[in-house]
Design a protein around this motif. Structure first.
Motif, PDB file in Angstrom:
ATOM      1  N   THR A 139      31.321  36.561  27.215  1.00  0.00           N
ATOM      2  CA  THR A 139      32.015  36.508  28.506  1.00  0.00           C
ATOM      3  C   THR A 139      33.401  35.899  28.345  1.00  0.00           C
ATOM      4  OG1 THR A 139      29.903  36.323  29.654  1.00  0.00           O
ATOM      5  CG2 THR A 139      31.857  35.699  30.897  1.00  0.00           C
ATOM      6  N   ALA A 140      33.524  34.892  27.499  1.00  0.00           N
ATOM      7  CA  ALA A 140      34.832  34.271  27.263  1.00  0.00           C
ATOM      8  C   ALA A 140      35.816  35.293  26.709  1.00  0.00           C
ATOM      9  CB  ALA A 140      34.696  33.090  26.307  1.00  0.00           C
ATOM     10  N   LEU A 141      35.374  36.073  25.733  1.00  0.00           N
ATOM     11  CA  LEU A 141      36.253  37.104  25.167  1.00  0.00           C
ATOM     12  C   LEU A 141      36.590  38.174  26.193  1.00  0.00           C
ATOM     13  CD1 LEU A 141      34.826  37.542  21.572  1.00  0.00           C
ATOM     14  CD2 LEU A 141      37.134  36.802  22.189  1.00  0.00           C
ATOM     15  N   SER A 142      35.617  38.542  27.004  1.00  0.00           N
ATOM     16  CA  SER A 142      35.842  39.544  28.044  1.00  0.00           C
ATOM     17  C   SER A 142      36.881  39.059  29.056  1.00  0.00           C
ATOM     18  CB  SER A 142      34.517  39.856  28.750  1.00  0.00           C
ATOM     19  OG  SER A 142      34.708  40.728  29.819  1.00  0.00           O
ATOM     20  N   GLU A 143      36.761  37.802  29.472  1.00  0.00           N
ATOM     21  CA  GLU A 143      37.734  37.240  30.416  1.00  0.00           C
ATOM     22  C   GLU A 143      39.119  37.130  29.775  1.00  0.00           C
ATOM     23  OE1 GLU A 143      37.573  36.511  33.696  1.00  0.00           O
ATOM     24  OE2 GLU A 143      35.571  37.374  33.675  1.00  0.00           O
ATOM     25  N   ALA A 144      39.170  36.772  28.511  1.00  0.00           N
ATOM     26  CA  ALA A 144      40.459  36.703  27.816  1.00  0.00           C
ATOM     27  C   ALA A 144      41.106  38.086  27.755  1.00  0.00           C
ATOM     28  CB  ALA A 144      40.277  36.129  26.414  1.00  0.00           C
ATOM     29  N   GLU A 145      40.306  39.100  27.481  1.00  0.00           N
ATOM     30  CA  GLU A 145      40.820  40.484  27.454  1.00  0.00           C
ATOM     31  C   GLU A 145      41.352  40.889  28.819  1.00  0.00           C
ATOM     32  OE1 GLU A 145      41.320  42.566  25.049  1.00  0.00           O
ATOM     33  OE2 GLU A 145      40.161  41.709  23.406  1.00  0.00           O
ATOM     34  N   ARG A 146      40.604  40.552  29.865  1.00  0.00           N
ATOM     35  CA  ARG A 146      41.052  40.880  31.233  1.00  0.00           C
ATOM     36  C   ARG A 146      42.359  40.164  31.557  1.00  0.00           C
ATOM     37  NH1 ARG A 146      35.103  40.308  33.409  1.00  0.00           N
ATOM     38  NH2 ARG A 146      34.416  42.461  33.189  1.00  0.00           N
ATOM     39  N   GLY A 147      42.448  38.901  31.167  1.00  0.00           N
ATOM     40  CA  GLY A 147      43.672  38.146  31.395  1.00  0.00           C
ATOM     41  C   GLY A 147      44.852  38.742  30.652  1.00  0.00           C
ATOM     42  N   LEU A 148      44.625  39.158  29.424  1.00  0.00           N
ATOM     43  CA  LEU A 148      45.687  39.783  28.631  1.00  0.00           C
ATOM     44  C   LEU A 148      46.133  41.093  29.265  1.00  0.00           C
ATOM     45  CD1 LEU A 148      47.439  39.717  26.086  1.00  0.00           C
ATOM     46  CD2 LEU A 148      45.576  40.875  24.885  1.00  0.00           C
ATOM     47  N   ALA A 149      45.184  41.865  29.756  1.00  0.00           N
ATOM     48  CA  ALA A 149      45.519  43.151  30.372  1.00  0.00           C
ATOM     49  C   ALA A 149      46.348  42.977  31.645  1.00  0.00           C
ATOM     50  CB  ALA A 149      44.238  43.923  30.689  1.00  0.00           C
ATOM     51  N   LEU A 150      46.176  41.859  32.339  1.00  0.00           N
ATOM     52  CA  LEU A 150      46.920  41.634  33.577  1.00  0.00           C
ATOM     53  C   LEU A 150      48.409  41.455  33.331  1.00  0.00           C
ATOM     54  CD1 LEU A 150      44.429  39.314  35.461  1.00  0.00           C
ATOM     55  CD2 LEU A 150      45.088  41.647  36.102  1.00  0.00           C
ATOM     56  N   ASN A 151      48.755  40.790  32.233  1.00  0.00           N
ATOM     57  CA  ASN A 151      50.176  40.609  31.900  1.00  0.00           C
ATOM     58  C   ASN A 151      50.303  40.282  30.413  1.00  0.00           C
ATOM     59  OD1 ASN A 151      52.879  40.106  31.669  1.00  0.00           O
ATOM     60  ND2 ASN A 151      52.945  38.462  33.177  1.00  0.00           N
ATOM     61  N   PRO A 152      50.426  41.296  29.570  1.00  0.00           N
ATOM     62  CA  PRO A 152      50.486  41.054  28.126  1.00  0.00           C
ATOM     63  C   PRO A 152      51.813  40.455  27.659  1.00  0.00           C
ATOM     64  CG  PRO A 152      50.676  43.396  28.594  1.00  0.00           C
ATOM     65  CD  PRO A 152      50.396  42.709  29.898  1.00  0.00           C
ATOM     66  N   ASN A 153      52.774  40.267  28.566  1.00  0.00           N
ATOM     67  CA  ASN A 153      54.084  39.751  28.176  1.00  0.00           C
ATOM     68  C   ASN A 153      54.338  38.317  28.618  1.00  0.00           C
ATOM     69  OD1 ASN A 153      54.890  42.226  26.970  1.00  0.00           O
ATOM     70  ND2 ASN A 153      55.177  43.052  29.008  1.00  0.00           N
ATOM     71  N   ARG A 211      41.667  33.983  35.152  1.00  0.00           N
ATOM     72  CA  ARG A 211      40.912  34.650  34.085  1.00  0.00           C
ATOM     73  C   ARG A 211      40.903  33.815  32.806  1.00  0.00           C
ATOM     74  NH1 ARG A 211      37.501  38.662  35.744  1.00  0.00           N
ATOM     75  NH2 ARG A 211      38.532  39.850  37.366  1.00  0.00           N
ATOM     76  N   ILE A 212      42.018  33.190  32.486  1.00  0.00           N
ATOM     77  CA  ILE A 212      42.092  32.383  31.274  1.00  0.00           C
ATOM     78  C   ILE A 212      41.251  31.117  31.434  1.00  0.00           C
ATOM     79  CG2 ILE A 212      43.619  31.181  29.665  1.00  0.00           C
ATOM     80  CD1 ILE A 212      43.778  34.377  29.916  1.00  0.00           C
ATOM     81  N   ILE A 213      41.297  30.503  32.614  1.00  0.00           N
ATOM     82  CA  ILE A 213      40.454  29.330  32.865  1.00  0.00           C
ATOM     83  C   ILE A 213      38.985  29.722  32.734  1.00  0.00           C
ATOM     84  CG2 ILE A 213      39.695  27.693  34.639  1.00  0.00           C
ATOM     85  CD1 ILE A 213      42.652  27.680  35.615  1.00  0.00           C
ATOM     86  N   SER A 214      38.631  30.867  33.273  1.00  0.00           N
ATOM     87  CA  SER A 214      37.255  31.361  33.156  1.00  0.00           C
ATOM     88  C   SER A 214      36.879  31.558  31.684  1.00  0.00           C
ATOM     89  CB  SER A 214      37.091  32.667  33.927  1.00  0.00           C
ATOM     90  OG  SER A 214      35.806  33.188  33.756  1.00  0.00           O
ATOM     91  N   ALA A 215      37.812  32.072  30.905  1.00  0.00           N
ATOM     92  CA  ALA A 215      37.549  32.261  29.471  1.00  0.00           C
ATOM     93  C   ALA A 215      37.264  30.917  28.805  1.00  0.00           C
ATOM     94  CB  ALA A 215      38.731  32.955  28.802  1.00  0.00           C
ATOM     95  N   PHE A 216      38.065  29.889  29.101  1.00  0.00           N
ATOM     96  CA  PHE A 216      37.846  28.568  28.523  1.00  0.00           C
ATOM     97  C   PHE A 216      36.517  27.967  28.984  1.00  0.00           C
ATOM     98  CE2 PHE A 216      42.439  28.371  27.521  1.00  0.00           C
ATOM     99  CZ  PHE A 216      42.360  27.859  26.241  1.00  0.00           C
ATOM    100  N   MET A 276      37.899  22.508  36.558  1.00  0.00           N
ATOM    101  CA  MET A 276      37.406  23.549  37.435  1.00  0.00           C
ATOM    102  C   MET A 276      36.028  23.964  36.915  1.00  0.00           C
ATOM    103  SD  MET A 276      39.203  27.218  38.362  1.00  0.00           S
ATOM    104  CE  MET A 276      40.487  26.576  39.383  1.00  0.00           C
ATOM    105  N   GLY A 277      35.014  23.814  37.738  1.00  0.00           N
ATOM    106  CA  GLY A 277      33.657  24.165  37.344  1.00  0.00           C
ATOM    107  C   GLY A 277      33.444  25.671  37.355  1.00  0.00           C
ATOM    108  N   ILE A 278      32.326  26.085  36.796  1.00  0.00           N
ATOM    109  CA  ILE A 278      32.036  27.517  36.690  1.00  0.00           C
ATOM    110  C   ILE A 278      31.861  28.155  38.065  1.00  0.00           C
ATOM    111  CG2 ILE A 278      29.541  27.272  36.386  1.00  0.00           C
ATOM    112  CD1 ILE A 278      31.793  29.806  34.613  1.00  0.00           C
ATOM    113  N   THR A 279      31.248  27.441  39.010  1.00  0.00           N
ATOM    114  CA  THR A 279      31.077  28.001  40.353  1.00  0.00           C
ATOM    115  C   THR A 279      32.426  28.201  41.019  1.00  0.00           C
ATOM    116  OG1 THR A 279      28.949  26.893  40.546  1.00  0.00           O
ATOM    117  CG2 THR A 279      29.957  27.674  42.585  1.00  0.00           C
TER     118      THR A 279
END
Length: 99
Positions: free
Chosen positions: A35-49, A20-25, A1-4
């Motif tokens: 930005t990778a860390l920010s996206e990872a944080e957003r992904g974690l906040a969506l479902n930390p479990n 969000r996790i794909i975006s982080a990678f 999956m490309g950035i666009t």
């Protein structure tokens, strides 16, 4: 999956943890660590479990240099999920070598 395509997916589904996790990678591979860390944080906040996502979020956080939270998330995932993906040992190995 490309950035666009990733950006379009985020625009269409901002609450999709997998996107969000794909975006982080993708951002990690581009060298955009903040930005990778920010996206990872957003992904974690969506479902930390989510066990599968925990190991992926920990993976990307570790490779981005978050040497405390990344490995902690991976270890938590390993402890909670007996069927974890063995590739999560790679960033733990990187963290061990770093030390």
């Amino acid at each position: 999956m490309g950035i666009t395509r990733t950006r379009n997916q985020i625009r269409l589904e901002p609450a999709n943890q997998r996107v969000r996790i794909i975006s982080a990678f993708v951002n990690l591979l581009k060298g955009d660590i903040a930005t990778a860390l920010s996206e990872a944080e957003r992904g974690l906040a969506l479902n930390p479990n989510s066990l599968i996502m925990l190991e992926n979020i920990g993976y990307v956080m570790t490779l981005c240099g978050d040497w405390k939270r990344g490995p902690a998330l991976i270890r938590k995932s390993i402890q909670l999920n007996p069927y974890y993906n063995v590739t999560v040992h790679y960033p733990l190995w990187v963290e061990w070598v770093r030390q």
